[in-house]
Structures are given as C-alpha cells and as structure tokens.
Design an enzyme around this catalytic site. Sequence first.
Site, PDB file in Angstrom:
ATOM      1  N   SER A 183       0.828  -1.150   0.034  1.00 11.15           N
ATOM      2  CA  SER A 183       0.143   0.065   0.002  1.00 11.15           C
ATOM      3  C   SER A 183       0.912   1.083   0.049  1.00 11.15           C
ATOM      4  O   SER A 183       1.944   1.183   0.529  1.00 11.15           O
ATOM      5  CB  SER A 183      -0.830   0.091   1.317  1.00 11.15           C
ATOM      6  OG  SER A 183      -1.546   1.149   1.580  1.00 11.15           O
TER       7      SER A 183
ATOM      8  N   TYR B 111      -1.926  -1.105  10.944  1.00 11.83           N
ATOM      9  CA  TYR B 111      -2.310  -1.543   9.775  1.00 11.83           C
ATOM     10  C   TYR B 111      -0.887  -1.146   8.869  1.00 11.83           C
ATOM     11  O   TYR B 111      -0.258  -2.432   8.175  1.00 11.83           O
ATOM     12  CB  TYR B 111      -3.369  -1.108   8.943  1.00 11.83           C
ATOM     13  CG  TYR B 111      -3.467  -1.239   7.458  1.00 11.83           C
ATOM     14  CD1 TYR B 111      -3.742  -2.456   7.067  1.00 11.83           C
ATOM     15  CD2 TYR B 111      -3.206  -0.136   6.651  1.00 11.83           C
ATOM     16  CE1 TYR B 111      -3.930  -2.865   5.496  1.00 11.83           C
ATOM     17  CE2 TYR B 111      -3.345  -0.411   5.249  1.00 11.83           C
ATOM     18  CZ  TYR B 111      -3.512  -1.816   4.936  1.00 11.83           C
ATOM     19  OH  TYR B 111      -3.704  -2.040   3.203  1.00 11.83           O
TER      20      TYR B 111
ATOM     21  N   LYS C 109       2.278  -3.877   6.583  1.00 11.26           N
ATOM     22  CA  LYS C 109       2.730  -3.833   5.177  1.00 11.26           C
ATOM     23  C   LYS C 109       4.081  -3.635   5.170  1.00 11.26           C
ATOM     24  O   LYS C 109       5.024  -4.161   4.530  1.00 11.26           O
ATOM     25  CB  LYS C 109       1.673  -2.496   4.363  1.00 11.26           C
ATOM     26  CG  LYS C 109       0.423  -2.786   4.292  1.00 11.26           C
ATOM     27  CD  LYS C 109       0.110  -4.114   3.572  1.00 11.26           C
ATOM     28  CE  LYS C 109      -1.394  -4.341   3.415  1.00 11.26           C
ATOM     29  NZ  LYS C 109      -1.648  -5.617   2.821  1.00 11.26           N
TER      30      LYS C 109
END
Length: 345
Positions: free
Chosen positions: A130, A154, A158
């Site tokens: 992302s 979150y 990643k």
Amino acid sequence: MPTVTAMRVLVSGGAGYIGSHTVVQLVAAGHDVVVVDNFANSNPTVVNRLEALTGQHLPLHAFDLRDVDKTEHLFAHDRIDAVVHFAGFKAVGESVELPLEYYENNLGATFSLVRAMQRHNVDKLVFSSSATVYGAEAPVPMTEALPTSATNPYGWTKVMIEQVLRDVAAARPSWRIALLRYFNPVGAHPSGTIGEDPADIPNNLMPYIAQVAVGRRDKLRVFGNDYDTPDGTGVRDYIHVEDLAAGHVAALAKLTTTDASVSTWNLGTGHGTSVMDLLHAFERAVGHELPYEVVGRRAGDIAASYADPSLAQKELGWKAVRTIDDMCVDTWRWQRQNPDGYPSA
Ligand code: NAD
Ligand code: UFG
C-alpha cells in the site's frame, strides 16, 4: 504487454474487493485460478458471481490461512505455480483499536503461506502492499525509492511484510516477488455484479459517497477544507480497480522473465483528485447534487498523496487508463444494482 505464460495461480483473499476483480482478469489472461478466503471480510456469493463472469468453475478453499495444516494440505494436493496474496485486514482505524489482531492476521497469514510455498517450491509471489508505507511526511509524487514507515498498525503490517519478503527472496535465489503499492482503489467491474461492499459504515470516501447516493447515508462529511491543496480538501490518487487488476496480471507475467528477485511497483494514476472533485464527479454519474457538510479533519490524514507511476509503466508496460468519471460511473452502477451490497450468505 509481455506474452503470458499460463499458470495455476492461488489467489489469497480472492473473494475480497480487489481480489475478486483480479480473479476475473487472471482467468481472462489464460490462467487457472484457485481461491483461498475465509470470508472474514467478504461474502461467499462473490464466488458464484465470479463463476458467472468467467464462465469457469473456480476451486475455492474456505479457511483461514493462518491454519498451517490446511495451507500445507492445499499446496501438497494442488500444483500451484504462483500466488497473488491479497488476504489481510485493511481498516486503518480498526487496526489502532485491535493492533494484535492486525499483526496476527496479516503477518500470520503471510508466514503460513510463504512457508508452504517454500516447502513446495512455489517461488513466484505478488503481494498487496500500500501507499501507506510512504508514511505521513512523504513528498508527492511518491516514488518507490522513498523510505518506508507507517503511522498505524495496519501500515506497519505492510512495512513489515515487505521486509519479510525481501529477506525471504535474499535467502532463496529462485524467488521472484512483486511488492505492489496501491494508491486508492475505487470503482467496480463494468457488469455491476462485483464491487466494494463494506461490512459496516464505510471508512473510505468513494463507498461513503456511493451510499449517500443510494440513500443509505444522509450526507457526506468532508474531513477538513483547510489543507494546503487547491480547494483545501484532501487530495488522493484514485485508481480504478479494473486498472489495478490489470497491474497484477502484468506484474505476474513480469515475474516469469525478470532477473530481479524483488520488484516494487507503485500502482496509481499519477493524478491527484480532491474530495470535492470526487464528489462532483459522482454527482455527474448520478445526475444530481449530493448533500455534504464540511467537518473537522480526520486524525492521521495527510493533505496529498499521489503516485509517480512511471516505473510500472516502464517495466510492466502497464498504465492506468480509466478516468475519475469512469470510476464513479462504474461504482454507481454497482451500488445501484446492489443497494445493500451482496445478499447475506
Ligand atoms: P478485502 O477485505 O475486500 O479483501 C481481503 C480478503 O482477504 C477478504 O475476502 C477476507 O475475507 C480475506 N482474508 C482476510 N484474512 C484472511 C485470512 N487470514 N485467511 C484467509 N482469508 C483472509 O480487501 P481489499 O480492499 O480487496 O484489499 C486486498 C489487499 O489489498 C489487502 O491486503 C489490503 O490491505 C490491500 N490494500 C487495499 C487497499 C484498499 O484501499 N482497498 C489499499 C492498499 C492496499
Ligand atoms: N474523506 C472524507 N470523508 C469521508 C471519508 C474520507 O472527507 O467520509 C476524505 C479523507 O479525509 C481523505 C480522502 O477523503 O482526504 C480519502 O480518504 P479515504 O479514507 O478514502 O482514503 P485514505 O487515503 O485516507 O486511505 C487509503 C486506504 C488506507 C491506506 C491509505 C494510504 O483506505 O488503507 O489510503 O495508502 F492506508
């Protein structure tokens, strides 16, 4: 586009929003697709709709990838050539409330998957990363060379998974890994039969506007109009999910020819669109104005994020071609045809 070598591709999270659109394009490119998904954030109906769209039976494994035995069993009994790995939790705010769940699910699913791949000599992996890995301070347009960081659990999953995969590739010379950094995926398949179906109140702008348009929400709340942007509202690089799906097909093809063990590509359009620009484009798609109210900034938001997508264009021969109006027209078709999302399973 490079010539496609047909492969048997395991799509993790293939019932999810981006995974489902990618499944359709992988099949269209000539690949055999196998789906694994535990429906933690998706609906089994998706698989029926994918079979209708592709005209093919899609083998489905409904289990949690963190289940090491089931993952091992899948690889032991099927000849998988490559994996496209979408499975994971993705809600930024929820990750702040439930950090352990996010680290456990996103890292745990990846460990289980990569371990089974190693054991069965499957060495091609496309991973959903992302633009969030560019952190809060990155200059725009964002290039792949920028340092990575994160502002929430979150985002850290990643950053961490990217590092794990770089280390795996360094230890195993045959591995070919694509880290795809998506900007803001929106839109839906032009049939209107698959699309984004948030389980709760949408966190993201496009599904929120779509639910206002269909009458499920009273008005859009615009989170701040005092940013240093042309109209003061937040600027993002919205990319049509169909263009994004095509980027996965191109990345997978590239893994069969590249000498690079790890490749990192931004998947974005390179264009910034403000909240008000997107709202007005959606109003054009619907044919009337939509109610909104400007409220305070949302914690953690940045003013502007958009990609430098030139590396993917150069190395993959891939470019996002759909416009903001295409994104809104296709989202609206999906929302209109499925006002309450997918039927409950
Ligand atoms: P999604 O929630 O619609 O799809 C993810 C799918 O994975 C769901 O079907 C869910 O049921 C499944 N899943 C989750 N954990 C699992 C597990 N342990 N085992 C098996 N299945 C599991 O999300 P999406 O929008 O399609 O995103 C796909 C990927 O792309 C995610 O990794 C996400 O972090 C990443 N991504 C998404 C965006 C975005 O804005 N949508 C942006 C950047 C990156
Ligand atoms: N916004 C509103 N009202 C809403 C929702 C959003 O005004 O109801 C605004 C936001 O403030 C922002 C823009 O619309 O300016 C886009 O917000 P989104 O939530 O749609 O997207 P973000 O860029 O904030 O977040 C997305 C993904 C995250 C990812 C991040 C960075 O949802 O998972 O991009 O890549 F971490």
